[in-house]
Design a protein around this motif. Structure first.
Motif, short mmCIF file in Angstrom:
data_model
loop_
_atom_site.label_atom_id
_atom_site.label_comp_id
_atom_site.label_asym_id
_atom_site.label_seq_id
_atom_site.Cartn_x
_atom_site.Cartn_y
_atom_site.Cartn_z
N UNK A 91 41.75 -65.58 -6.80
CA UNK A 91 40.45 -65.16 -6.26
C UNK A 91 39.90 -64.06 -7.16
N UNK A 92 38.65 -64.22 -7.61
CA UNK A 92 38.03 -63.25 -8.49
C UNK A 92 37.43 -62.10 -7.69
N UNK A 134 47.02 -61.80 -11.28
CA UNK A 134 46.18 -61.83 -10.08
C UNK A 134 45.41 -60.52 -9.93
N UNK A 135 46.04 -59.42 -10.27
CA UNK A 135 45.35 -58.12 -10.17
C UNK A 135 44.21 -58.03 -11.18
N UNK A 136 44.47 -58.44 -12.41
CA UNK A 136 43.45 -58.33 -13.46
C UNK A 136 42.29 -59.28 -13.18
N UNK A 137 42.58 -60.51 -12.78
CA UNK A 137 41.52 -61.47 -12.48
C UNK A 137 40.73 -61.02 -11.26
N UNK A 138 41.40 -60.41 -10.29
CA UNK A 138 40.71 -59.96 -9.08
C UNK A 138 39.76 -58.80 -9.31
N UNK A 139 39.82 -58.15 -10.48
CA UNK A 139 38.90 -57.05 -10.79
C UNK A 139 37.67 -57.52 -11.53
N UNK A 152 39.50 -59.36 -22.87
CA UNK A 152 39.79 -58.16 -22.11
C UNK A 152 40.90 -58.41 -21.09
N UNK A 153 40.88 -59.57 -20.46
CA UNK A 153 41.92 -59.91 -19.49
C UNK A 153 43.28 -59.99 -20.18
#
Length: 314
Positions: A91-92, A134-139, A152-153
């Motif tokens: 989830x973004x 998941x943390x990086x994509x969620x930001x 950047x990801x």
């Protein structure tokens, strides 16, 4: 039977006495389960009958873990996902869904920590990688994840994975985190593909416009500079010519003031030297002559002209 048992025991003892360490690995030796030493590549010997145990650790080989897909022929059980679909569903930050596939490339930097500090470090690395991704994509928004935010990801995920690996003393060094396929969920995939294609078309048109701009503007700048240099050269030429003429006239005036008659006669002669070569026929007449006809012989010239016109016929 006893002799046969002794022979078998001797062969087995000799077989377990030596071992070979490959060139891309080291061996961690344990004696009665306790860490003893670390040996380099080559042929080595150890105590038989299970007293010493040598574990080969590939410290110079680059290992990898795949998330969301599987490379055929993988021998590491922790290289491929157990449930690839679950790992890729994320989830973004704008509450959209995305299917993210990535690869983690790593090396074993400390074989002792890798073997003894963490239970199943490869499995732990998979959990760490999934949590960090998941943390990086969620930001980030879904557009950033799919299009412009990939680099950047990767950079941020690499830094966070390495930090957690160091914190947990896993003995692992993360070399690279590389995003592979990033797609929206299947029901909206066609719409996202159209948006992505439109963005690529926009970037293409922008790049073409910049190419034309970079082609035309420097050419115009060059022509402008050339015209300015030509105008400046013409200006300097006219100024120099005017200054030269003024200096020449001033010099003539000074000489004329000193000797007017001589100077007037010299100017007259110099003028005739310039004019006379361009004149075809020259007639010099004495001012006391009353009539010019005897000198010109106009009758003979008229007859010659008539003969030329009739081709010499009577």
């Amino acid at each position: 039977m006893a002799i046969l048992a002794l022979v078998i025991l001797g062969i087995w003892t000799a077989w377990t006495t030596y071992y070979t360490v490959p060139s891309d690995s080291v061996a961690v030796v344990q004696r009665f389960g306790k860490y003893l030493k670390e040996v380099q590549p080559g042929l080595h010997f150890k105590l038989p009958l299970g007293v010493d145990k040598a574990t080969i650790v590939p410290v110079k080989r680059q290992l990898k873990q795949e998330f969301g897909f599987t490379t055929p022929g993988a021998t590491d059980p922790y290289q491929s996902p157990q449930d690839g679909k679950r790992e890729t569903e994320m989830v973004t930050g704008d509450l959209n869904a995305a299917l993210v596939e990535w690869v983690v490339q790593y090396r074993i930097s400390d074989p002792v920590k890798f073997l003894f500090e963490v239970r199943e470090p490869s499995e732990t690395l998979r959990y760490v990688s999934e949590s960090v991704m998941r943390e990086v994509v969620g930001d980030r928004t879904v557009d950033e994840v799919i299009t412009i935010g990939r680099q950047e990801i990767e950079t941020e995920a690499l830094a966070k994975m390495q930090a957690l690996s160091t914190k947990y003393a896993m003995g692992i060094s993360i070399d690279q985190v590389q995003l592979k396929n990033i797609n929206p969920p299947q029901p909206v995939q066609e719409s996202f593909n159209e948006v992505n294609q439109a963005q690529q078309e926009k970037e293409k048109l922008i790049n073409e416009a910049r190419r034309d701009y970079n082609k035309v503007i420097p050419l115009a700048e060059g022509e402008k500079d050339q015209r300015i240099r030509e105008a400046d050269g013409y200006r300097l030429k006219r100024i120099n010519e005017a200054e030269g003429d003024a200096a020449r006239f001033n010099a003539l005036l000074a000489e004329y003031s000193k000797a007017p008659e001589v100077t007037r006669r010299r100017i007259y002669i110099e003028t005739l030297q310039e004019v006379m070569p361009s004149i075809g026929s020259k007639i010099i007449i004495d001012e006391r002559t009353r009539s010019i006809l005897p000198f010109l012989n106009l009758d003979a010239q008229s007859g010659n002209r008539s003969a030329d016109q009739t081709g010499g016929r009577p």
